[in-house]
Design an enzyme around this catalytic site. Structure first.
Site, PDB file in Angstrom:
ATOM      1  N   HIS A   1       0.367  -0.961  -0.145  1.00 44.18           N
ATOM      2  CA  HIS A   1       0.377  -0.398  -0.504  1.00 44.18           C
ATOM      3  C   HIS A   1       0.335   1.551   0.200  1.00 44.18           C
ATOM      4  O   HIS A   1       0.375   2.356  -0.218  1.00 44.18           O
ATOM      5  CB  HIS A   1      -0.781  -0.028   0.869  1.00 44.18           C
TER       6      HIS A   1
ATOM      7  N   LYS B   1      -8.265  14.018   5.056  1.00 46.03           N
ATOM      8  CA  LYS B   1      -7.221  12.448   4.999  1.00 46.03           C
ATOM      9  C   LYS B   1      -6.731  13.035   6.091  1.00 46.03           C
ATOM     10  O   LYS B   1      -5.732  13.996   6.942  1.00 46.03           O
ATOM     11  CB  LYS B   1      -6.447  12.656   4.107  1.00 46.03           C
ATOM     12  N   ARG B   2      -5.189  11.555   6.607  1.00 49.50           N
ATOM     13  CA  ARG B   2      -4.443  11.804   7.633  1.00 49.50           C
ATOM     14  C   ARG B   2      -3.638  12.454   6.876  1.00 49.50           C
ATOM     15  O   ARG B   2      -3.323  12.680   5.789  1.00 49.50           O
ATOM     16  CB  ARG B   2      -3.422  11.152   7.823  1.00 49.50           C
TER      17      ARG B   2
ATOM     18  N   LYS C   1       1.039  14.272   1.564  1.00 47.69           N
ATOM     19  CA  LYS C   1      -0.457  14.729   0.661  1.00 47.69           C
ATOM     20  C   LYS C   1      -0.782  16.200   1.021  1.00 47.69           C
ATOM     21  O   LYS C   1      -1.246  16.524  -0.096  1.00 47.69           O
ATOM     22  CB  LYS C   1      -1.007  14.267   2.049  1.00 47.69           C
TER      23      LYS C   1
ATOM     24  N   THR D   1      -8.773   6.164  -1.768  1.00 44.07           N
ATOM     25  CA  THR D   1      -9.911   6.074  -2.184  1.00 44.07           C
ATOM     26  C   THR D   1     -11.034   7.128  -1.887  1.00 44.07           C
ATOM     27  O   THR D   1     -12.166   7.472  -2.669  1.00 44.07           O
ATOM     28  CB  THR D   1     -10.369   5.007  -1.043  1.00 44.07           C
TER      29      THR D   1
ATOM     30  N   LYS E   1     -15.025   8.373  -3.632  1.00 42.98           N
ATOM     31  CA  LYS E   1     -15.904   8.859  -3.056  1.00 42.98           C
ATOM     32  C   LYS E   1     -16.577   9.812  -3.248  1.00 42.98           C
ATOM     33  O   LYS E   1     -17.839  10.513  -2.734  1.00 42.98           O
ATOM     34  CB  LYS E   1     -15.858   8.959  -0.537  1.00 42.98           C
TER      35      LYS E   1
HETATM   36  C1  26V Z   1       1.201   1.582   8.116  1.00 41.55           C
HETATM   37  C2  26V Z   1       1.841   1.744   8.867  1.00 41.55           C
HETATM   38  C3  26V Z   1       3.771   1.174   9.704  1.00 41.55           C
HETATM   39  C4  26V Z   1       3.859   0.376  10.221  1.00 41.55           C
HETATM   40  C5  26V Z   1       3.287   1.213  11.537  1.00 41.55           C
HETATM   41  C6  26V Z   1       2.431   1.371  11.293  1.00 41.55           C
HETATM   42  C7  26V Z   1       1.113   1.710  10.037  1.00 41.55           C
HETATM   43  C8  26V Z   1       0.566   1.448  10.027  1.00 41.55           C
HETATM   44  C9  26V Z   1      -0.673   1.854   9.184  1.00 41.55           C
HETATM   45  C10 26V Z   1       0.115   1.515   7.691  1.00 41.55           C
HETATM   46  C11 26V Z   1      -0.446   2.018   6.396  1.00 41.55           C
HETATM   47  C12 26V Z   1       0.212   2.966   5.511  1.00 41.55           C
HETATM   48  C13 26V Z   1      -0.204   2.141   4.416  1.00 41.55           C
HETATM   49  C14 26V Z   1      -1.500   2.924   3.749  1.00 41.55           C
HETATM   50  O1  26V Z   1      -2.456   3.266   4.895  1.00 41.55           O
HETATM   51  N1  26V Z   1      -1.423   3.308   2.415  1.00 41.55           N
HETATM   52  C15 26V Z   1      -2.599   3.661   2.210  1.00 41.55           C
HETATM   53  O2  26V Z   1      -4.061   2.458   1.484  1.00 41.55           O
HETATM   54  C16 26V Z   1      -4.805   3.178   0.863  1.00 41.55           C
HETATM   55  C17 26V Z   1      -5.494   2.181   0.423  1.00 41.55           C
HETATM   56  O3  26V Z   1      -4.630   0.414  -0.695  1.00 41.55           O
HETATM   57  C18 26V Z   1      -4.546   3.802  -0.050  1.00 41.55           C
HETATM   58  O4  26V Z   1      -5.636   3.878  -0.474  1.00 41.55           O
HETATM   59  C19 26V Z   1      -3.567   5.379   0.007  1.00 41.55           C
HETATM   60  O5  26V Z   1      -3.442   5.490  -1.019  1.00 41.55           O
HETATM   61  C20 26V Z   1      -2.472   4.835   1.186  1.00 41.55           C
HETATM   62  O6  26V Z   1      -1.973   5.657   1.014  1.00 41.55           O
END
Ligand code: 26V
Length: 815
Positions: free
Chosen positions: A354, A547-548, A553, A658, A662
């Site tokens: 992701h 968004k976050r 971003k 995403t 929406k």
């Molecule tokens: C990564 C990590 C890294 C380690 C520590 C905790 C943690 C928690 C969450 C994440 C997820 C990061 C990746 C993420 O959320 N990517 C997003 O995924 C969406 C669904 O595919 C996508 O639409 C976004 O562009 C993307 O940033």
């Protein structure tokens, strides 16, 4: 699913009313006259749940007889939001329950507002998992989601003196009617200890993990086929300490056990490397695999059939330990040969990436890992050894290549690269939008593409569920679409929205369409009044970025452009001001608690808002709003109310996005870069209906290089904005110095300066287009009409056909 489930119960208003009263007086033990909105919510939820449970068990019963291949979606995050409105709508019972609750003196919308969000996720990745579970159920795929039941979801955000402050989200305060404890399903999960090596009777070396401690995993289930684990102390283990007379230690062990599923880690896109996080990951993957294997074993099949019965999807690298755990179960406990086991493992798993941000790549320090999971470390080293031997065979004498591809990074201390482990242990690897899937093939996984070939690396563009993100969040628009298309089949076949294209030419339809948009803006204006005490006009252009908060971003670029707009208005004569398009710029989103720069962006937005909103020279021409505590429920109000929304990441950094989907699905136009799914949205809706600006992904490296080594000067408009901040236009400029420093020539990693001029131009194009409301309404309708591709039903079907190899299983209604 829900529709079918509801049929058996009596669905007249009297029966519904009775069942609500029944739950108030018995389950809640309250007098019916002593009911408040919250107890009304609990009673409606329990009554709704009754209608689901028996039928749902029946479905599972029938499925277990057929025993088809199932998919297991392993996700550390499920960002579900509220359940009641969605459940009632999907059962087709919202109106009847609304009537029932009205007879008892309540208003359905107030009752719905009493539900707390299940916020067990950070952002896009967690919400994607929730949308996929909705589509899997809707399409009748045999599927289970596995995750953790955190006691605390993503923190609540409050704004104090313009700064973000975090408060715990203890969402289980009053019980959760949407879950069923499965106290019968309890699994012992081991940690620590050491590995015993012995020779068996044939002289084969066997490894046995002798753990040092253990905890219990208890399952809870919800009606969407999601099984969440929580940790509890293991009784037997406490007893040891207790019998040794060490009462305090036994209590301490118990508390430590419960800590494992206490809190969701609030970092999105940054890796912290905390031991407790690794414990969460192992606890969850081990419990889930145990459950999967237990179900498989019921069928008395051969182990070699496992991949024909089980597909496991890894939502990012967070569940990668499942690969190692399955290999351990097969080799150490089921006594399969290494190679037979490894073939089963790699046929079973598939991995979704992701993000390409380096700071988000999960790595675990080898010493810490060894202390918690000594046997798993050995297995990882063996996986790596056999893998690198094969690489060496295919590409001999390339030490650099082996170093780059190794699962172990040779650092001090050594690090386990979870993404490499996930690629090596899976048969398919996918990105989440076309650009992103191509990008991972040429960057982070390039060597792996050379080694495995192209076919292992595929694209599965993300999607969203139209049931929540249009039908539930925008009921008026949903009704108008159903009226225009003649039926509501579009809810399960979103491409049918194409039928709306013709309606763009119908002036009466356009008027209805825009009336609904305005009503949604009024609803958002009220939320802004309630939460921020700011008055905004629903006739202004609503410009939204929610968004976050993250540097990539570029919320910073947005607020800098707002300052530019403010300065432009201030410099105008009264006559010039008369032709300015009034705009309300709305921000929302959480910053990771330790992300200093992101938190400063929030502070800057609030400082700008404080000045701009009070300036009589500006009046209603510009308002700036930061909506606190953005979450799924707030998104359901914000998304339908947008005229334009901002998806402006530096090209190549946002894997998909995403929320872009929406907004466009709800007839909101977008301004965005050629990044993530924006590109595919552009392809679907056409370039006349989207505002694109900025550099392209393949230009980013050169631009950074030019900036760094050729000292390309800062954009002059941007320079003017920065000078205004530095002069103290918005509070003490010292506060913002660290933020401004990120723009220093040569350090502007996210290329705000390079994209600034084209961003300003694109915003001017938005203003000009909005002035022509007839043309704008056509664009808005065409947006919705051409978004069929972005239903999560389409995404899930692609995964099912091309990765999981599973079929839908519509369950017979036994009537
Ligand atoms: C990564 C990590 C890294 C380690 C520590 C905790 C943690 C928690 C969450 C994440 C997820 C990061 C990746 C993420 O959320 N990517 C997003 O995924 C969406 C669904 O595919 C996508 O639409 C976004 O562009 C993307 O940033």
């Amino acid at each position: 699913l829900w529709e079918r489930l509801s049929k058996k119960e009596a669905n007249d208003v009297e029966t519904i009313e009775k069942s609500i009263v029944h739950h108030v007086t018995t389950t809640l033990a309250r007098a019916a006259y002593n009911m408040d909105n919250f107890s009304a919510y609990q009673a409606v939820a329990l009554s709704t749940r009754d209608r689901l449970i028996s039928r749902w068990n029946e479905t599972q019963g029938q499925l277990s007889k057929v025993d088809p291949k199932r998919v297991y979606y392993l996700s550390l995050e499920f960002l579900l939001g509220r359940s009641m409105d969605n459940a009632l709508l999907n059962m087709g019972l919202k109106d009847k329950y609304g009537e029932g609750i009205k007879r008892l003196g309540f208003n359905m919308e107030d009752v719905i507002e009493s539900e707390v969000d299940a916020a067990l996720g950070n952002g896009g990745l967690g919400r994607l998992a929730a949308c996929y579970m909705d589509s899997l159920a809707t399409l009748d795929y045999p599927a289970w989601g596995y995750g953790l039941r955190y006691n605390y979801g993503i923190f609540q955000q409050r704004i104090v003196d313009g700064y973000q402050t975090e408060y715990p989200d203890y969402w289980l305060n009053f019980d959760n009617p949407w879950e069923l404890p499965r106290l019968d399903i309890s699994i012992q999960i081991a940690f620590g200890g050491h590995v015993q090596t012995t020779q068996d009777e044939y002289g084969v070396t066997r490894h046995t993990w002798i753990p040092g401690s253990s905890v219990q995993a208890i399952a809870t289930e919800n009606c969407n086929n999601i099984r969440l684990w929580r940790s509890k102390p293991t009784k037997a283990f406490d007893l040891t300490s207790f019998n040794e007379g060490n009462y305090e230690k036994s209590v301490e062990d118990a508390t430590n056990a419960e800590k494992i599923t206490s809190v969701l880690y609030p970092n999105d896109n940054t890796m912290a490397g905390k031991e407790l996080r690794l414990k969460q990951q192992y606890f969850w993957t081990a419990a889930s695999l145990h459950d999967i294997v237990r179900r498989f074993k019921k069928s008395m099949r051969e182990w070699s059939d496992f991949p024909d019965q089980v597909a496991i999807q890894l939502n990012d690298t967070h569940p990668t330990l499942a690969i190692v755990e399955l290999q351990r179960l097969l080799v150490d406990e089921e006594l399969l040969s290494w190679d037979d086991a490894w073939e089963i493992v790699t046929k079973t798993f598939a991995f979704t990436n992701h993000t390409v941000l380096p700071e988000a790549m999960e790595k675990w320090s080898v010493p810490m890992f060894e202390y918690l999971l000594p046997r798993h470390l050995q297995i990882i080293f063996d996986i790596n050894l056999f893998f690198l031997q094969k690489v060496e065979k295919k590409f001999p004498n390339d030490r650099g290549l082996l170093n780059r591809m190794s699962i172990i990074e040779e650092a001090q201390p050594q690090q386990i690269r979870m993404a490499h482990l996930a690629v090596v242990g899976s048969h398919k690897v996918n990105g989440v939008a076309a650009l992103h899937s191509n990008l991972i093939k040429t960057t982070i996984f390039k060597d792996f593409v050379d080694y495995y070939g192209e076919d292992k690396f595929v694209n599965k563009t993300n999607g969203i569920t139209p049931r929540r993100w249009l039908h539930q969040a925008n009921p008026q628009l949903s009704a108008l679409i159903t009226e225009a298309l003649g039926n509501d089949k579009w809810l399960k076949n979103l491409s049918l929205l194409k039928g709306l294209n013709a309606k763009a030419e119908d002036a009466a339809f356009r008027k209805k369409w825009m009336t609904i948009k305005r009503a949604n803006k009024v609803r958002l204006a009220q939320l802004i009044k309630d939460r921020c005490d700011i008055d905004v006009s629903p006739d202004a252009l609503f410009d939204i970025q929610v968004k976050r908060i993250h540097e990539y971003k570029r919320q910073f670029m947005n607020i800098l452009a707002v300052i530019h707009r403010y300065r432009t208005i201030k410099s105008m004569t009264a006559a010039q001001k008369a032709s300015v398009q009034p705009r309300v710029v709305i921000f929302g989103g959480k910053a990771a608690p330790g992300y200093y720069i992101a938190k400063l962006v929030i502070k800057l937005i609030n400082s700008v808002a404080a000045v701009v909103n009070q300036d009589p020279a500006v009046g209603d021409l510009l308002k700036v709003v930061f909506v606190p505590d953005y979450n799924v429920s707030v998104a359901e109000i914000i998304v339908p109310a947008s005229d334009i929304s901002q998806h402006i990441s530096t090209a190549g950094t946002e894997a998909s996005g995403t929320s872009n989907m929406k907004f466009v699905l709800n007839g909101g136009l977008i301004i965005g870069t050629l990044d993530g799914a924006n590109i595919e949205i552009l392809e679907e809706i056409g370039e006349d209906n989207i505002f694109i600006f900025g550099c392209m992904a393949h230009e980013v490296e050169d631009l950074r290089h030019a900036q760094r080594y050729r000292g390309v000067p800062m954009d002059p408009a941007l320079q003017g904005v920065i000078s205004a901040i530095e002069r103290g236009t918005f509070e003490d400029p010292k506060i913002f110095q660290p933020l401004i420093s990120t723009l220093t020539v040569g350090k502007d990693f996210y290329l705000i300066s390079a994209d600034f001029a084209s961003y300003i131009t694109a915003n001017q194009q938005v203003d000009a287009a909005y002035k022509n409301q007839e043309e704008w309404s056509k664009k808005s309708i065409r947006c919705t009409a051409n978004m069929g591709k972005f239903s999560s039903d389409r995404s899930v079907k692609e995964y099912a056909d091309e990765i999981w190899n599973i079929k839908p299983y519509p369950v017979e209604d036994e009537g």
